[in-house]
Structure formats: structure tokens, C-alpha cells
Write a protein that holds these residues in place. Structure first.
Motif, PDB file in Angstrom:
ATOM      1  N   TYR A 159       8.208  -2.232  -3.900  1.00 13.70           N
ATOM      2  CA  TYR A 159       7.240  -2.188  -4.995  1.00 13.70           C
ATOM      3  C   TYR A 159       7.323  -3.537  -5.686  1.00 13.70           C
ATOM      4  O   TYR A 159       8.321  -3.853  -6.330  1.00 13.70           O
ATOM      5  N   GLY A 160       6.288  -4.325  -5.514  1.00 11.38           N
ATOM      6  CA  GLY A 160       6.333  -5.664  -6.067  1.00 11.38           C
ATOM      7  C   GLY A 160       4.951  -6.186  -6.388  1.00 11.38           C
ATOM      8  O   GLY A 160       3.938  -5.569  -6.056  1.00 11.38           O
ATOM      9  N   SER A 165      -1.353  15.724  -8.517  1.00 14.52           N
ATOM     10  CA  SER A 165      -1.444  16.335  -7.190  1.00 14.52           C
ATOM     11  C   SER A 165      -1.505  15.274  -6.100  1.00 14.52           C
ATOM     12  O   SER A 165      -2.304  15.363  -5.169  1.00 14.52           O
ATOM     13  N   ARG A 166      -0.663  14.300  -6.220  1.00 17.54           N
ATOM     14  CA  ARG A 166      -0.544  13.270  -5.185  1.00 17.54           C
ATOM     15  C   ARG A 166       0.881  12.742  -5.235  1.00 17.54           C
ATOM     16  O   ARG A 166       1.556  12.822  -6.261  1.00 17.54           O
ATOM     17  N   LEU A 167       1.326  12.230  -4.124  1.00 17.99           N
ATOM     18  CA  LEU A 167       2.706  11.771  -4.015  1.00 17.99           C
ATOM     19  C   LEU A 167       2.768  10.278  -4.344  1.00 17.99           C
ATOM     20  O   LEU A 167       2.133   9.465  -3.683  1.00 17.99           O
ATOM     21  N   PRO A 168       3.527   9.907  -5.368  1.00 16.54           N
ATOM     22  CA  PRO A 168       3.597   8.495  -5.728  1.00 16.54           C
ATOM     23  C   PRO A 168       4.573   7.730  -4.844  1.00 16.54           C
ATOM     24  O   PRO A 168       5.371   8.318  -4.109  1.00 16.54           O
ATOM     25  N   THR A 169       4.495   6.410  -4.919  1.00 19.65           N
ATOM     26  CA  THR A 169       5.588   5.593  -4.416  1.00 19.65           C
ATOM     27  C   THR A 169       6.813   5.897  -5.277  1.00 19.65           C
ATOM     28  O   THR A 169       6.713   5.993  -6.497  1.00 19.65           O
ATOM     29  N   LEU A 170       7.964   6.063  -4.638  1.00 19.20           N
ATOM     30  CA  LEU A 170       9.203   6.364  -5.366  1.00 19.20           C
ATOM     31  C   LEU A 170      10.270   5.372  -4.938  1.00 19.20           C
ATOM     32  O   LEU A 170      10.644   5.324  -3.763  1.00 19.20           O
ATOM     33  N   GLU A 228       0.831  -1.200   0.000  1.00 19.56           N
ATOM     34  CA  GLU A 228       0.000   0.000   0.000  1.00 19.56           C
ATOM     35  C   GLU A 228       0.865   1.250   0.000  1.00 19.56           C
ATOM     36  O   GLU A 228       1.909   1.289   0.658  1.00 19.56           O
ATOM     37  N   VAL A 229       0.426   2.253  -0.750  1.00 15.76           N
ATOM     38  CA  VAL A 229       1.077   3.555  -0.707  1.00 15.76           C
ATOM     39  C   VAL A 229       0.785   4.200   0.642  1.00 15.76           C
ATOM     40  O   VAL A 229      -0.331   4.113   1.153  1.00 15.76           O
ATOM     41  N   PHE A 230       1.781   4.842   1.229  1.00 20.47           N
ATOM     42  CA  PHE A 230       1.535   5.597   2.457  1.00 20.47           C
ATOM     43  C   PHE A 230       2.185   6.966   2.331  1.00 20.47           C
ATOM     44  O   PHE A 230       3.060   7.197   1.494  1.00 20.47           O
ATOM     45  N   SER A 231       1.756   7.881   3.174  1.00 17.16           N
ATOM     46  CA  SER A 231       2.266   9.248   3.129  1.00 17.16           C
ATOM     47  C   SER A 231       3.523   9.369   3.985  1.00 17.16           C
ATOM     48  O   SER A 231       3.818   8.512   4.821  1.00 17.16           O
ATOM     49  N   GLU A 232       4.251  10.461   3.790  1.00 12.86           N
ATOM     50  CA  GLU A 232       5.407  10.712   4.645  1.00 12.86           C
ATOM     51  C   GLU A 232       4.974  11.105   6.048  1.00 12.86           C
ATOM     52  O   GLU A 232       5.716  10.896   7.018  1.00 12.86           O
ATOM     53  N   GLU A 233       3.760  11.645   6.184  1.00 10.10           N
ATOM     54  CA  GLU A 233       3.226  11.898   7.523  1.00 10.10           C
ATOM     55  C   GLU A 233       3.052  10.582   8.273  1.00 10.10           C
ATOM     56  O   GLU A 233       3.325  10.494   9.476  1.00 10.10           O
ATOM     57  N   TRP A 234       2.594   9.557   7.554  1.00  8.47           N
ATOM     58  CA  TRP A 234       2.454   8.222   8.165  1.00  8.47           C
ATOM     59  C   TRP A 234       3.817   7.716   8.620  1.00  8.47           C
ATOM     60  O   TRP A 234       3.968   7.201   9.725  1.00  8.47           O
ATOM     61  N   ARG A 235       4.826   7.857   7.752  1.00  7.56           N
ATOM     62  CA  ARG A 235       6.161   7.375   8.112  1.00  7.56           C
ATOM     63  C   ARG A 235       6.677   8.107   9.364  1.00  7.56           C
ATOM     64  O   ARG A 235       7.243   7.488  10.270  1.00  7.56           O
ATOM     65  N   SER A 236       6.479   9.412   9.396  1.00 11.77           N
ATOM     66  CA  SER A 236       6.953  10.192  10.544  1.00 11.77           C
ATOM     67  C   SER A 236       6.223   9.796  11.819  1.00 11.77           C
ATOM     68  O   SER A 236       6.829   9.702  12.899  1.00 11.77           O
ATOM     69  N   LEU A 237       4.922   9.568  11.705  1.00 13.58           N
ATOM     70  CA  LEU A 237       4.130   9.176  12.868  1.00 13.58           C
ATOM     71  C   LEU A 237       4.596   7.838  13.422  1.00 13.58           C
ATOM     72  O   LEU A 237       4.829   7.687  14.636  1.00 13.58           O
ATOM     73  N   VAL A 247      11.769   4.657 -10.434  1.00 12.01           N
ATOM     74  CA  VAL A 247      10.440   4.474 -11.000  1.00 12.01           C
ATOM     75  C   VAL A 247       9.441   5.011  -9.976  1.00 12.01           C
ATOM     76  O   VAL A 247       9.584   4.785  -8.779  1.00 12.01           O
ATOM     77  N   TYR A 248       8.489   5.798 -10.466  1.00  9.21           N
ATOM     78  CA  TYR A 248       7.437   6.279  -9.569  1.00  9.21           C
ATOM     79  C   TYR A 248       6.107   5.651  -9.986  1.00  9.21           C
ATOM     80  O   TYR A 248       5.845   5.436 -11.168  1.00  9.21           O
ATOM     81  N   VAL A 249       5.285   5.347  -8.975  1.00  6.71           N
ATOM     82  CA  VAL A 249       4.098   4.530  -9.193  1.00  6.71           C
ATOM     83  C   VAL A 249       2.901   5.169  -8.513  1.00  6.71           C
ATOM     84  O   VAL A 249       2.909   5.404  -7.305  1.00  6.71           O
ATOM     85  N   PHE A 250       1.889   5.458  -9.302  1.00  3.80           N
ATOM     86  CA  PHE A 250       0.640   5.968  -8.748  1.00  3.80           C
ATOM     87  C   PHE A 250      -0.369   4.856  -8.500  1.00  3.80           C
ATOM     88  O   PHE A 250      -1.378   5.064  -7.836  1.00  3.80           O
TER      89      PHE A 250
END
Length: 519
Positions: free
Chosen positions: A265-266, A301-306, A238-247, A382-385
Motif C-alpha cells: 500500500y503506497g 460490503s466489500r473486502l478492503p486492502t489489509l 490495485e485492490v484484488f480479491s482473494e479469489e484472484w490470489r488463489s487463481l 490499516v485497511y483501505v477501501f
């Protein structure tokens, strides 16, 4: 392939894996070398795989006519619908022999119908290099006694068994790494960590992001002192935000998220395609705080997996906004359309773009860690939406679940919610459209109007900050979402034991992506 030759293939591959340093495996290759590798894979598959031979014949393609990389790029893409589901499983394997593989995994996808993916020991060794990148470059596990706790579901599903095997291969290579497999049994995970964790210098939890957060939060509630175990996380699914990572980093006591986390990414189709590195995480965290830069590079306007990837292992192309990859596996795949949208950026182009925005990621990493800096490899990104239909359209603006996620991860909100929600556009009795967000509450949290208003305000704030289409297309009087609060495990929106779907369309069909990472 007879037993003797198959055994020799396994021995050679294992000897190469064990004896070859990671740095050698990741040496920089030029584009021509990567392209010739993809072309050679095509020749091999066209000569040995009955299903691909039939596919090319149906398309009127003579393999001998494919002489250049430009010719390769004109080959029709394959996908589940036009290739995997049309031929017998054995015909998808080399020489039409399922016995050339030693294991079969299953994926359900968004349709619920299982797809089977056979593989051989050597396929796992190739993927083990991605795990070695993480354990060596991010976790320094070659020098630290490490307990790897597999929290993915075990069984026929690809994530648990694949991850377990790859981690064990690292131990065979000499890493002081010990693996234990409680699977997705939360009580057993907590018992394992508390009874065994102190015997190691660090503990790595590997699993699905929301589940790992649930494990961590449950542990905190029951008195687990996470920081003492030097927790690291490997996530997928699942894609998650950097806010999630920081939390999550704050809750486990992480001082450096760039080196304490790594997302994969698999897919069940072909294992791990790419992985986060300290460099890619550092870059993504910059984009999270500079949405204008992210929009300029990624176009949305969304942050992809990078992630970074090895083009010699998985060769990516972009066709009409869709990611295609070619790679060897139990079912070898040539120009396979994974149904993810995204793009590729060379290493040099990424650093040049960041420099234009005044950011030096490598210098930033040097400031964040003392001593031996790792994770800087000149590999492409590779970036993935995910799938393009994993959105809702509202007044002509594409609303992404990732935008809503950030709103639920703000201080004061996170203690109330699990992070799951369902986003949909609905109509009231007068046929006026409104943006609906049904949010799952954490255990023991009671709904009330104050919480609804606070959550709605937080989501609105992040939508306006992150999504310029929303800010400009949606009239102000229609911007505030209508938030409903549901208990954990609500049968209609958050049924337990099934893959969660974050969006619903107006026609009430539910959309999900099973390709962000391991299902």
C-alpha cells in the motif's frame, strides 16, 4: 544543507540500515511513543519547510501553541489541492531547497496532470524496510538465492525506480538477492525468467497485479513451466480479491499464498505506507470466506486492502472516515489526506475480534508452514477501501467494483476474461435503470450469448453473496446485470496504454483511484 552534511546524513542512515536487524526495526512501540514521534515531525516541518510555515500562517496557527497530541489532532489536514499544488516545489522541501533531494518521481493521478515528488536517498532506506519485511518474513530471501524481476514501468513513474533501488539496498545488507529490470516489457520478462531463473532458488515478480497475471498467462500459453522457478509475487497499484490470489497461486504452482504473495500500500506522495504480511494475508483470506465478519469489522460490503504498518515510519489517523498520515520524506507530510477511505485497528484488537469469530490466525499460519514461522509482528493494521466515489449507486445500494471482480474470477469464467470491466448504471429507452457491466475478453475469445449469460449469472451470484445492500435494496427483477463483451483493447472501454477506470458515473465522468498503491 551543505554537501558534507548531506553526505554524512546518507552515510549514517545507510550504516544504520545495513547493521540493524529487521526484528530490531520492528520492535513494538507503545502509542505514546508513536504520537510523540508525529508531534516532533510537526515541530521539525513547521521550523524548516517554507510552504508549511505559510500554510500555518494562513490558518492563523502558531506552531508553539501545539503542545500535546490532542493539539496535533486539531491541525488542519493538508492535501494536494490545499497544499501541494499551491506552493512552489522547492518551498515544499526543507529549507526551501530542492537540492536537498537527489531524485524526483512523477505521478499523474486521476486528472492526468503530473505531480512531482522529490526524495533523498535516506527516504528510500526507510521504505526499504518494508521490502525487507516481505523478502525476509514472506520469502525467506536471507537464506535463498533470489532473482527479483522488476515488472513495474520504468522512468519517471515512482514504482519501477523506487522498487529497484529498495531491492538493491537489501542486497547491500547481505541478502543473496539479484535484481533485473525488464520493466513492463512482457516478452523480455519471459526471456529473463526462462534464461536466468534456473540459476536461483526462487524468482520474485514485482508489478501491477493485472499485468503480472497477463505475464503468467502468456507464459503458460507459450509453455513456461512456472512452478520450477518457485515464483513469488510483490504487487502494488490495485485492490484484488482473494479469489484472484488463489487463481494466480494455482497457475504458478504456489502451495502457500500467505507466504508467496505480498501487496504494497503506497503512493507516489510518500512511498510505501504499509505492506501485506503472512499474518495480514491469512486474516484477509478468512474475511473473504466470512463476509458477515468482514462487514461487522469494516462496515462495508466489500473486502478492503489489509496491511500492517510501522507507526514510527508512517503515522496514521482517521478523520471522518478518511485516512490521514504523517511521515518524513523529500516533501515531509503532516496529517496528509490521501483521499482514501479506511481505518486502523490495533494488533491486539484485531486478534480479539477474530477470536470472537472463532478464528486464530497465528495457529492457522503454524499449520500452513513447517519450520521457522515468520511474519508475526505486533504492528497495527490499516485497511483501505480507496476513494469513496469509486462506486456506483443503484436503488440506494453502493455497488463496488470489488464485488464484480469476484464474479469474474470464478471457475469457467476466468479463461474468457482479462479481469478488466467497466461498471455503470444506465437507463433504457423507458428510463428504467439497469446495472451495466462491460467486460474485456481475453485474446482469441469470441463473444456469444452463452458467455454473456454465464458471466451475468456469476456476477449476480457474488453480488448477492457479498453485498447485503444490493440483496435487500435492489428489486429482484433489476438485480441481474446486463453484460456486454468487448475485445481486448477496445478503444472506448479498454484503451491500451492508459490507466484503467472500473466505474463510470451517470454523467459519464470516469472515476479512478491512484492511491491504492504505486501508480
Amino acid at each position: 544543507m551543505n554537501c558534507k552534511s548531506q553526505g554524512q546524513r546518507a552515510i549514517r542512515a545507510f550504516e544504520d540500515f545495513v547493521s540493524t536487524p529487521l526484528e530490531t526495526l520492528l520492535q513494538r512501540r507503545d502509542a505514546d511513543f508513536s504520537q510523540s514521534t508525529a508531534l516532533n515531525l510537526f515541530y521539525d516541518v513547521a521550523a524548516t519547510v517554507p510552504a508549511y510555515q505559510a500554510f500555518l500562517a494562513e490558518q492563523g496557527i502558531n506552531p508553539q501553541a501545539i503542545q500535546s497530541f490532542e493539539d496535533f489532532q486539531q491541525l488542519p489536514a493538508i492535501a494536494k489541492e490545499n497544499y501541494i499544488m499551491r506552493y512552489p516545489l522547492a518551498d515544499l522541501c526543507r529549507d526551501g531547497k530542492l537540492s536537498s533531494c537527489d531524485m524526483i518521481a512523477a505521478s499523474s493521478g486521476s486528472t492526468g496532470k503530473p505531480t512531482f515528488w522529490p526524495r533523498f536517498f535516506t527516504d528510500e532506506l526507510q521504505i526499504a524496510t518494508r521490502f525487507e519485511q516481505i523478502f525476509h518474513d514472506s520469502f525467506y530471501a536471507d537464506t535463498r538465492r533470489t532473482l527479483a524481476v522488476i515488472c513495474f514501468t520504468l522512468g519517471t513513474w515512482v514504482g519501477g525506480m523506487f522498487t529497484t533501488n529498495c531491492c538493491r539496498y537489501l542486497a547491500s545488507k547481505g541478502y543473496p538477492l539479484t535484481v533485473i529490470t525488464p520493466g513492463n516489457n512482457k516478452a523480455e520478462i519471459l526471456r529473463v525468467v526462462q534464461e536466468l531463473g534456473a540459476a536461483f532458488e526462487q524468482v520474485v515478480l514485482l508489478g501491477y497485479p493485472p499485468f503480472l497475471k497477463d505475464v503468467i498467462d502468456t507464459g503458460i500459453a507459450s509453455g513456461v513451466d512456472w512452478p520450477q522457478y518457485q515464483i513469488k509475487l510483490v504487487t502494488a497499484g490495485e485492490v484484488f480479491s482473494e479469489e484472484w490470489r488463489s487463481l494466480v497461486a494455482e497457475r504458478v504452482g504456489s502451495q502457500n499464498p500467505c507466504y508467496d504473495f505480498a501487496s504494497l500500500y503506497g503512493t507516489a506522495d510518500a512511498g510505501v505506507l504499509g505492506n501485506e504480511t503472512p499474518l495480514s494475508i491469512c486474516i484477509r483470506r478468512f474475511f473473504a470466506t466470512h463476509p458477515d465478519a468482514a462487514k461487522a469489522l469494516f462496515g462495508e460490503s466489500r473486502l478492503p486492502t489489509l496491511v500492517q504498518y510501522d507507526p514510527m515510519s508512517r503515522f496514521f489517523e482517521v478523520q471522518d472516515g478518511a485516512l490521514l498520515f504523517s511521515g518524513n520524506n523529500g516533501i515531509p507530510l503532516v496529517r496528509y489526506n490521501i483521499m482514501d477511505t479506511g481505518g486502523i485497528i490495533s494488533y491486539d484488537a484485531m486478534l480479539e475480534f477474530l477470536a470472537e469469530w472463532g478464528f486464530d490466525a497465528i495457529s492457522q499460519l503454524n499449520q500452513e508452514i513447517t519450520g521457522d514461522i515468520r511474519g508475526i509482528h505486533p504492528l497495527p493494521f490499516v485497511y483501505v477501501f480507496g476513494r469513496s466515489n469509486f462506486t456506483v449507486s443503484y436503488f440506494g445500494a453502493n455497488i463496488y467494483p470489488e464485488n464484480v471482480t469476484v464474479g469474474l474470477e470464478q471457475p469457467g469464467i476466468t479463461a474468457w476474461v482479462t479481469g478488466k470491466f467497466v461498471l455503470q448504471v444506465q437507463e433504457d429507452i423507458d428510463k428504467n435503470r439497469f446495472l451495466s457491466v462491460v467486460v474485456e475478453l481475453s485474446p482469441g475469445i469470441e463473444p456469444n450469448e452463452a458467455k454473456q449469460q454465464a458471466i451475468a449469472s456469476s456476477i449476480l451470484s457474488q453480488l448477492l453473496r457479498l453485498n447485503s445492500e444490493f440483496a435487500n435494496y435492489v428489486p429482484p427483477e433489476y438485480q441481474t446485470p446486463q453484460v456486454s463483451l468487448a475485445p481486448m483493447g477496445d478503444a472506448e472501454y479498454f484503451p491500451i496504454g492508459v490507466k484503467h477506470r472500473y466505474t463510470r458515473r451517470e454523467e459519464n465522468t470516469e472515476i479512478t483511484s491512484d492511491n491504492v498503491a504505486f501508480p
